[in-house]
Design an enzyme around this catalytic site. Structure first.
Site, PDB file in Angstrom:
ATOM      1  N   ASN A 191       0.837  -1.201   0.000  1.00 47.41           N
ATOM      2  CA  ASN A 191       0.000   0.000   0.000  1.00 47.41           C
ATOM      3  C   ASN A 191       0.874   1.254   0.000  1.00 47.41           C
ATOM      4  OD1 ASN A 191      -2.356   1.440  -0.103  1.00 47.41           O
ATOM      5  ND2 ASN A 191      -3.104   0.821   1.916  1.00 47.41           N
ATOM      6  N   HIS A 206      -8.747   3.610   8.085  1.00 47.74           N
ATOM      7  CA  HIS A 206      -9.236   2.286   7.717  1.00 47.74           C
ATOM      8  C   HIS A 206     -10.659   2.035   8.189  1.00 47.74           C
ATOM      9  CE1 HIS A 206      -5.041   1.079   6.736  1.00 47.74           C
ATOM     10  NE2 HIS A 206      -5.653   0.218   5.955  1.00 47.74           N
TER      11      HIS A 206
END
Length: 468
Positions: A327, A358
């Protein structure tokens, strides 16, 4: 109706079928955009309208009326850019964007708790990164003195607010809206006018597309990344039918079988991300976005939109290497908007922002907390143990193999709580191992000496990992 019929044929949920179909349709559009609408013979406005129009079309096909929510959030962000002072615009944009995304996360938890259905929260997470990157870039360009900026901030700053067309195309362009990744608006605008593809004699300067300079080919990057994406999808499909998260907490299995199950259950999730990230990267490269210059061999590098280097992740010998190769674009966002800017405890602040971004499933925070301890333990052990394994090639090889295996086991053990989402489920999984891995980590962190690093601290300037 068309997507429903296709979903029944291939056996995928209709939302995933629609999503994958639209990603595949991006390839011919990207080819047209790169060549038929090349900036050397197409006006900049035409390129913006084409990219924005198909991006919006894909958005409405995928998310329907939920797009109205995204428009409202982005509209407020743009109004802030226009009317708030550059000295504070980044703060209000961050609060509004993260607050809006938090509300979306909570709504999703209320309506589809623990589900994996696709909705607007996915692209919203990328949008939050983009709008905050623009706000910080404008803040650096108009609200701070040049002497207070680091090298990366000087390169990415903007001195004027982008036009509405530039801003909304940056957010909704067809090649990055559905699957990302995030990238700076400076890179995007250079891509739109073609200046990212053409270098002057001075490699640090850009030339306009209409000036004749050799344009790098993206064929190898596009094809290879598409192949990686399809291989990942096949791997995910195979594993998804055999290993589920629930199997990891089934009481009938022994520790060894449970370790085997969680290894492939976590790998299944990584393959899902590899599939989407590599496909998105190849689409962006086919459009002409992602070129970052030439390597030492004179070969073009297409890595600005690269989000992971799987080989480096899978064969990592410590958590740091995993973080550096997983990521990547989100890690760069965290560094640019948080790590380099907070006045104290930047590491803690960055982990906190990452967890907030998140979502709010308790398992995410359990995973993030233990990740922090695991990373610290790995650093200590590297400093204490590694010097004793450097006297011969055999010892070096043995050290690398052992640390690679331990890193993978510990990462899968930790990530179990992330994919299970619930604290109870995560703790239940760990209890089957009698919390022994947790105890070992805590003993190392709190009782072992810190040791001394001989490698020195890495520069805080922009560093992209090398390709695998």
């Amino acid at each position: 109706m068309m997507f429903q019929a296709a979903a029944e044929v291939i056996g995928f949920p209709v939302d995933q079928t629609r999503y994958i179909t639209l990603l595949l349709l991006s390839y011919p559009l990207a080819y047209v955009f790169r060549y038929a609408l090349h900036p050397s013979h197409t006006s900049l406005i035409t390129r913006h309208i084409f990219s924005l129009s198909f991006g919006l079309l894909f958005g409405f096909l995928c998310f329907g009326s939920q797009m109205i929510v995204l428009f409202a959030i982005i509209g407020v962000c743009y109004a802030m850019l226009q009317y708030l002072p550059a000295t504070v615009v980044q703060r209000y944009t961050m609060v509004w964007a993260m607050g809006s995304m938090s509300a979306a996360h909570i709504y999703r938890m209320m309506t589809d708790y623990g589900g994996w259905s696709l909705d607007f929260t996915g692209p919203l997470m990328i949008i939050v990164q983009k709008v905050t990157l623009v706000a910080f870039a404008l803040h650096d360009g108009k609200g701070r003195s040049d002497s207070s900026l680091n090298q990366d901030q000087r390169e990415q700053k903007i001195d004027v607010c982008p036009s509405p067309l530039e801003y909304f195309t940056y957010i909704f362009n067809f090649h990055s809206f559905l699957a990302g990744p995030s990238f700076s608006i400076k890179d995007f605008l250079a891509f739109m006018d073609g200046s990212n593809l053409k270098f002057l004699n001075n490699p640090n300067q850009f030339a306009k597309a209409k000036e004749h300079v050799r344009e790098p080919s993206a064929v190898f990057a596009v094809v290879s990344k598409l192949v990686y994406s399809l291989v990942s999808m096949v791997g995910f499909t195979i594993l998804a039918s055999r290993y589920t998260e629930e199997m990891a907490i089934d009481p009938q299995y022994s520790i060894f079988v449970r370790t085997y199950i969680i290894t492939f259950a976590v790998l299944k999730h990584r393959l899902k991300y590899y599939f989407v990230w590599y496909m998105a990267d190849s689409i962006n490269n086919l459009c002409g976005l992602g070129f970052s210059g030439y390597d030492e061999k004179g070969q073009p590098k297409w890595d600005i939109t690269t989000n992971a280097f799987p080989t480096n992740v899978e064969l990592a010998s410590n958590p740091r290497d995993i973080f550096a190769n997983w990521n990547i674009c989100s890690a760069i966002w965290l560094r640019r908007v948080c790590y380099e800017r907070v006045p104290f405890s930047p590491t803690i602040a960055t982990f906190a922002l990452s967890a907030w971004w998140h979502g709010f499933y308790p398992g995410y925070y359990l995973c993030g907390l233990f990740f922090g301890f695991t990373s610290e333990a790995a650093r200590k052990m590297r400093r204490l143990v590694r010097p004793h394994f450097q006297s011969s090639l055999l010892l070096k090889w043995s050290y690398d193999v052992i640390t690679m295996l331990l890193t993978r086991l510990y990462m899968d053990y930790t990530i179990a709580s992330f994919i299970l989402m619930y604290i109870g489920s995560g703790m239940l999984f760990w209890s089957y191992f009698y919390f022994i891995p947790n105890i070992i980590i805590f003993v190392i962190v709190f009782l072992f000496p810190s040791g001394k690093s001989k490698e020195g601290r890495e520069s805080k300037e922009t560093r992209r990992p090398k390709a695998d």
